[in-house]
Design a protein around this motif. Structure first.
Motif, PDB file in Angstrom:
ATOM      1  N   GLN A 110       1.081  -0.990   0.323  1.00 30.46           N
ATOM      2  CA  GLN A 110       0.298   0.156   0.016  1.00 30.46           C
ATOM      3  C   GLN A 110       1.362   1.367   0.069  1.00 30.46           C
ATOM      4  O   GLN A 110       0.354   2.327  -0.690  1.00 30.46           O
ATOM      5  N   ASN A 111       1.916   0.961   0.833  1.00 33.13           N
ATOM      6  CA  ASN A 111       3.182   2.420   0.613  1.00 33.13           C
ATOM      7  C   ASN A 111       3.199   2.937  -0.860  1.00 33.13           C
ATOM      8  O   ASN A 111       3.129   3.973  -0.996  1.00 33.13           O
ATOM      9  N   SER A 112       3.316   1.935  -1.544  1.00 37.23           N
ATOM     10  CA  SER A 112       3.596   2.220  -2.575  1.00 37.23           C
ATOM     11  C   SER A 112       3.005   2.085  -3.807  1.00 37.23           C
ATOM     12  O   SER A 112       2.821   3.370  -3.973  1.00 37.23           O
ATOM     13  N   VAL A 113       1.501   1.846  -3.487  1.00 34.03           N
ATOM     14  CA  VAL A 113       0.430   2.089  -4.315  1.00 34.03           C
ATOM     15  C   VAL A 113       0.681   3.967  -4.373  1.00 34.03           C
ATOM     16  O   VAL A 113       0.344   5.071  -4.682  1.00 34.03           O
ATOM     17  N   ALA A 114       0.362   4.585  -2.650  1.00 33.45           N
ATOM     18  CA  ALA A 114       0.727   5.622  -2.063  1.00 33.45           C
ATOM     19  C   ALA A 114       2.047   6.595  -2.613  1.00 33.45           C
ATOM     20  O   ALA A 114       0.943   7.793  -3.200  1.00 33.45           O
ATOM     21  N   PHE A 115       3.057   6.776  -2.889  1.00 28.49           N
ATOM     22  CA  PHE A 115       4.193   7.146  -3.075  1.00 28.49           C
ATOM     23  C   PHE A 115       3.816   6.785  -4.946  1.00 28.49           C
ATOM     24  O   PHE A 115       4.687   7.585  -5.045  1.00 28.49           O
ATOM     25  N   PHE A 116       3.942   5.852  -5.007  1.00 25.52           N
ATOM     26  CA  PHE A 116       3.460   5.998  -6.853  1.00 25.52           C
ATOM     27  C   PHE A 116       2.429   6.449  -7.294  1.00 25.52           C
ATOM     28  O   PHE A 116       2.513   7.309  -8.901  1.00 25.52           O
ATOM     29  N   MET A 117       1.358   6.618  -6.569  1.00 27.60           N
ATOM     30  CA  MET A 117       0.165   6.872  -7.144  1.00 27.60           C
ATOM     31  C   MET A 117      -0.645   7.736  -6.503  1.00 27.60           C
ATOM     32  O   MET A 117      -1.068   9.140  -7.150  1.00 27.60           O
ATOM     33  N   ASN A 118      -0.795   7.801  -5.584  1.00 28.74           N
ATOM     34  CA  ASN A 118      -1.858   8.994  -4.459  1.00 28.74           C
ATOM     35  C   ASN A 118      -0.556  10.105  -4.705  1.00 28.74           C
ATOM     36  O   ASN A 118      -1.016  11.422  -4.698  1.00 28.74           O
ATOM     37  N   ILE A 119       1.023  10.210  -4.232  1.00 24.93           N
ATOM     38  CA  ILE A 119       0.944  11.240  -4.432  1.00 24.93           C
ATOM     39  C   ILE A 119       1.591  12.008  -5.907  1.00 24.93           C
ATOM     40  O   ILE A 119       2.152  13.220  -5.816  1.00 24.93           O
ATOM     41  N   HIS A 120       1.960  10.739  -7.052  1.00 20.66           N
ATOM     42  CA  HIS A 120       1.475  11.619  -8.044  1.00 20.66           C
ATOM     43  C   HIS A 120       0.555  12.077  -8.177  1.00 20.66           C
ATOM     44  O   HIS A 120       0.456  13.146  -9.134  1.00 20.66           O
ATOM     45  N   ALA A 121      -0.930  12.188  -7.771  1.00 18.96           N
ATOM     46  CA  ALA A 121      -1.811  12.906  -7.870  1.00 18.96           C
ATOM     47  C   ALA A 121      -2.152  14.084  -7.561  1.00 18.96           C
ATOM     48  O   ALA A 121      -2.297  14.920  -8.601  1.00 18.96           O
ATOM     49  N   ARG A 122      -1.178  14.611  -6.664  1.00 18.26           N
ATOM     50  CA  ARG A 122      -0.952  15.208  -6.130  1.00 18.26           C
ATOM     51  C   ARG A 122      -0.143  16.198  -7.191  1.00 18.26           C
ATOM     52  O   ARG A 122      -0.557  17.626  -7.148  1.00 18.26           O
ATOM     53  N   PHE A 123       0.160  15.707  -7.307  1.00 10.22           N
ATOM     54  CA  PHE A 123       2.104  16.294  -7.544  1.00 10.22           C
ATOM     55  C   PHE A 123       1.169  16.774  -9.233  1.00 10.22           C
ATOM     56  O   PHE A 123       2.023  17.714  -9.143  1.00 10.22           O
ATOM     57  N   LEU A 124       0.225  15.935 -10.172  1.00 14.31           N
ATOM     58  CA  LEU A 124      -0.072  16.563 -11.072  1.00 14.31           C
ATOM     59  C   LEU A 124      -0.849  17.579 -10.940  1.00 14.31           C
ATOM     60  O   LEU A 124      -1.475  18.297 -12.149  1.00 14.31           O
ATOM     61  N   PHE A 125      -2.202  17.457 -10.097  1.00 15.86           N
ATOM     62  CA  PHE A 125      -2.813  18.139  -9.875  1.00 15.86           C
ATOM     63  C   PHE A 125      -2.031  19.801  -9.162  1.00 15.86           C
ATOM     64  O   PHE A 125      -2.791  20.745  -9.523  1.00 15.86           O
ATOM     65  N   GLU A 126      -0.950  19.492  -8.351  1.00 13.03           N
ATOM     66  CA  GLU A 126      -0.857  20.864  -8.134  1.00 13.03           C
ATOM     67  C   GLU A 126       0.241  21.886  -9.194  1.00 13.03           C
ATOM     68  O   GLU A 126      -0.603  22.733  -9.937  1.00 13.03           O
ATOM     69  N   THR A 127       1.018  20.898 -10.290  1.00 15.87           N
ATOM     70  CA  THR A 127       1.287  21.406 -11.264  1.00 15.87           C
ATOM     71  C   THR A 127       0.259  22.339 -12.478  1.00 15.87           C
ATOM     72  O   THR A 127       0.800  23.422 -12.797  1.00 15.87           O
ATOM     73  N   ARG A 128      -0.560  21.682 -12.402  1.00 13.80           N
ATOM     74  CA  ARG A 128      -1.947  21.542 -13.423  1.00 13.80           C
ATOM     75  C   ARG A 128      -2.681  23.217 -12.555  1.00 13.80           C
ATOM     76  O   ARG A 128      -2.950  24.049 -13.757  1.00 13.80           O
ATOM     77  N   PHE A 129      -2.621  23.249 -11.492  1.00 16.67           N
ATOM     78  CA  PHE A 129      -3.191  23.793 -10.645  1.00 16.67           C
ATOM     79  C   PHE A 129      -2.581  25.447 -11.072  1.00 16.67           C
ATOM     80  O   PHE A 129      -3.286  26.087 -11.250  1.00 16.67           O
ATOM     81  N   TYR A 130      -1.970  25.259 -10.958  1.00 13.90           N
ATOM     82  CA  TYR A 130      -0.674  26.677 -10.862  1.00 13.90           C
ATOM     83  C   TYR A 130      -0.940  27.471 -12.707  1.00 13.90           C
ATOM     84  O   TYR A 130      -0.901  28.595 -12.597  1.00 13.90           O
ATOM     85  N   GLU A 131      -1.004  26.467 -13.077  1.00 15.66           N
ATOM     86  CA  GLU A 131      -0.628  26.915 -15.048  1.00 15.66           C
ATOM     87  C   GLU A 131      -1.897  27.197 -15.037  1.00 15.66           C
ATOM     88  O   GLU A 131      -1.871  28.316 -15.177  1.00 15.66           O
ATOM     89  N   LYS A 132      -3.338  27.070 -14.125  1.00 16.77           N
ATOM     90  CA  LYS A 132      -4.625  27.468 -14.494  1.00 16.77           C
ATOM     91  C   LYS A 132      -4.707  28.543 -13.840  1.00 16.77           C
ATOM     92  O   LYS A 132      -5.510  29.873 -14.368  1.00 16.77           O
ATOM     93  N   ARG A 133      -3.961  29.000 -12.254  1.00 18.98           N
ATOM     94  CA  ARG A 133      -3.724  30.410 -11.694  1.00 18.98           C
ATOM     95  C   ARG A 133      -3.442  31.429 -12.730  1.00 18.98           C
ATOM     96  O   ARG A 133      -4.005  32.432 -11.722  1.00 18.98           O
ATOM     97  N   LYS A 134      -2.835  30.969 -13.113  1.00 19.04           N
ATOM     98  CA  LYS A 134      -1.520  32.030 -13.796  1.00 19.04           C
ATOM     99  C   LYS A 134      -3.294  32.745 -14.533  1.00 19.04           C
ATOM    100  O   LYS A 134      -3.247  33.915 -14.893  1.00 19.04           O
ATOM    101  N   GLU A 135      -3.996  32.565 -14.936  1.00 20.40           N
ATOM    102  CA  GLU A 135      -4.618  32.732 -15.894  1.00 20.40           C
ATOM    103  C   GLU A 135      -6.412  33.341 -15.262  1.00 20.40           C
ATOM    104  O   GLU A 135      -7.175  33.993 -15.732  1.00 20.40           O
ATOM    105  N   GLY A 136      -6.209  32.744 -13.749  1.00 16.25           N
ATOM    106  CA  GLY A 136      -7.626  33.868 -13.130  1.00 16.25           C
ATOM    107  C   GLY A 136      -7.777  32.397 -11.675  1.00 16.25           C
ATOM    108  O   GLY A 136      -7.422  31.608 -11.920  1.00 16.25           O
TER     109      GLY A 136
END
Length: 600
Positions: free
Chosen positions: A448-474
């Motif tokens: 479950q740790n591998s799933v958390a670090f490979f998938m859950n954390i990756h989802a957070r990373f993808l979310f934040e990088t995309r959030f900041y790109e969209k936040r530049k627009e408003g």
């Protein structure tokens, strides 16, 4: 190990009286005066134009380190007060005072950096070579380079002052939001109780799938109700960062988090690329777990839940005894630290209402102690969390005698020590399992740790990088953020789940932490890095314990690339190291698949 360990921590030995402590009030007052005196002295100092003129800074640097240690101690104490009782309004007020002092000390640091920046290269090189300065030369040189990439000191200080009630103020608003979140839960006797977010988070790992699914609906609804507040908070945090980066001339959003974590984009890319290539094996695990639970696809609440329908509850005393025992097999020093933490009430583990969700370990550099916070409910995951936080504590313990500037290790290597401690405990318990059923359950807990670090954390990373790109627009609405979150989860989990957690962005503290932006990928780095270290420890046996301590002691005074090269003889900018770590995770999954193939 003594019996009936207390599950509440002792804060009285630090400052007596809790948030109303008179001694702590006096402590903060004196610290404020000392920072002000240091600020005056550094403003009056001149840029050294000869090596001899650098001698005048020895005392100032010592005062800076002393103030930093005392501020850290005070900040840790206040964090503990706020975590143990979310209704402690005085703790909230103290948090504001700490934020103000932090801004003042950062202002002093900015003036130091300005002097460092304006010192000629010739004098600077000679200054760092002095025996009194050489031990902290990496940190000072790092500060000088960072100063060259920021605004002029007066503008940086203005930004720091405005951040207290702006940037950091918005970050602290999460604590207010989560303290108001109450999740209804129907007990076995039919009575409905209202759980805090921390208590409900534990219930989401309940062995009964029906309980998990019902609670997830209530959990999602509760965070949906709070989503607009959370969206305002996250939007303003992102907006502040982006505007500050713009003023500094920084284009890349990841520049600051990579710099804080002392790692390169090349290293981060190498790690994520290996993880992405390894995901098909994790999907096989998720599919097998779904079969074992008798469902077509796992729901979000199934991913970290136990596969056994009636998992055994592990008492706190048993968990403590097991952790100390397994630590001792690797390092007597590590075991002695854990034993001391249990015996001297350094751990807040009691399962009660009013506590903040999650877990953390915080250092007390003046007292030379640590405090650990979590909510212990007897699950295998709780045992892992306890070992994890003790790993953090041990990391601080081996650095207690070092210069305070060299104790400022980054989050990614901090997660290395904690994850390494988890691995010691989990692998030993798997090997010593009483039967195959227990071994499968423990192996699955580790996977479950591998799933958390490979998938859950990756989802957070993808979310934040995309959030900041969209936040530049408003500004983004709460529904925009939920859509972005679910999209990231689907991608990170390779569409392997039957349901997701759209309001995860609202519920997760890590998105609101202002000290370290992008508070996600360092966890995965720490997990993978620790896997590589653990593999080497298995090869070298007991001789590796001393090398491990030496590695931890260097974490605050070199980049991760230098750290890996010096202590592991490897290049983390290349995929080979990361693939070796991923292969250990894949081996666990393949073993699990083999052991469960006749059970579906």
């Amino acid at each position: 190990m003594s019996t009936q360990l207390k599950q509440t921590w002792d804060l009285e030995s630090i400052f007596s009286g809790g948030s109303s402590s008179e001694s702590f009030a006096a402590y903060l007052k004196q610290l404020d005066q000392d920072i002000a005196a240091l600020d005056k002295a550094i403003h009056e100092a001149s840029v050294p134009d000869t090596l001899e003129n650098t001698y005048a800074f020895d005392s100032l640097i010592e005062q800076l380190q002393d103030a930093a240690a005392r501020l850290y101690e005070g900040s840790s104490f206040v964090s503990c007060l706020g975590a143990e009782n979310q209704d402690d309004k005085k703790a909230v007020q103290l948090s504001g005072k700490i934020a103000g002092l932090s801004a003042k000390l950062l202002g002093v640091q900015t003036m130091f950096d300005s002097i460092f920046q304006n010192t000629t290269d010739e004098v600077w090189t000679a200054w760092l070579a002095r025996p009194e300065i050489q031990p902290i030369s990496f940190v000072l040189n790092e500060s000088r380079l960072r100063a060259k990439e920021k605004m002029p000191p007066e503008l940086e200080n203005l930004a720091l002052d405005l951040a207290v009630d702006g940037y950091h103020g918005w970050g602290e608003f999460y604590d207010t939001i989560v303290s108001k979140v109450k999740i209804p839960f129907v007990e076995e006797n039919g009575e409905t109780v209202y759980l805090s977010a921390g208590q409900a988070a534990n219930k989401l790992q309940h062995p009964d799938r029906k309980v998990r699914e019902e609670l997830l609906v209530s959990w999602e609804k509760a965070w949906n109700d709070a989503a607009d507040y959370c969206a305002d908070t996250l939007n303003h945090l992102g907006g502040f960062r982006l505007k500050l980066y713009e003023r500094r001339g920084w284009d890349a959003v990841l520049k600051e988090p990579l710099d804080i974590n002392r790692m390169s984009q090349e290293t981060l890319d190498a790690m994520w690329n290996v993880i992405t290539r390894s995901k098909p094996t994790l999907v096989k695990y998720l599919d097998r777990k779904a079969q074992l639970l008798g469902v077509e696809k796992l729901s979000w609440a199934d991913v970290s839940a136990p596969i056994a329908s009636n998992s055994e509850t592990i008492s706190y005393d048993d968990a403590a005894g097991s952790i100390v025992e397994q630590f001792r097999k690797f390092s007597p020093r590590m075991a002695e630290f854990a034993q001391h933490a249990f015996d001297h009430q350094w751990i807040e583990a009691e399962d009660r209402p009013g506590k903040r969700p999650g877990g953390f370990c915080t250092g007390l550099p003046v007292s030379k102690e640590t405090r650990i916070f979590m909510t212990y409910a007897g699950t295998a995951s709780n045992v892992s969390t306890l070992a994890h936080e003790l790993g953090h504590g041990y990391h601080q313990h081996v650095m207690d005698d070092m210069e305070i500037l060299n104790q400022n290790y980054a989050m990614n290597v901090a997660e290395t020590a904690s994850t390494f401690a988890e691995l010691i405990v989990s692998d030993a318990l798997i090997k010593e399992a009483k039967d195959e059923e227990a071994q499968i359950a423990l192996l699955e807990e580790k996977i479950q740790n591998s799933v958390a670090f490979f998938m859950n954390i990756h989802a957070r990373f993808l979310f934040e990088t995309r959030f900041y790109e969209k936040r530049k627009e408003g500004l983004l609405s709460s529904s925009d953020l939920s859509e972005l979150m679910e999209e990231a989860q689907r991608e990170a989990y390779c569409n392997a789940l039957g349901s997701y957690h759209p309001t995860f962005w609202a519920s997760k503290l890590h998105f609101y932490i202002t000290g370290v932006p992008f508070y996600n990928f360092p966890y995965t780095f720490g997990y993978m890095f620790s896997m590589g270290i653990y593999a080497q420890a298995q090869k070298e046996g007991s001789d590796f314990a001393a090398k491990y301590d030496a590695l931890l002691r260097d974490t605050g005074r070199m980049t991760v690339e230098e750290l890996a090269q010096k202590h592991l003889g490897t290049d983390v900018t290349k995929p080979a190291f990361w693939q070796g770590a991923a292969d250990l995770c894949i081996a666990d999954i393949e073993k699990f698949l083999d052991m469960t193939q006749n059970r579906v």
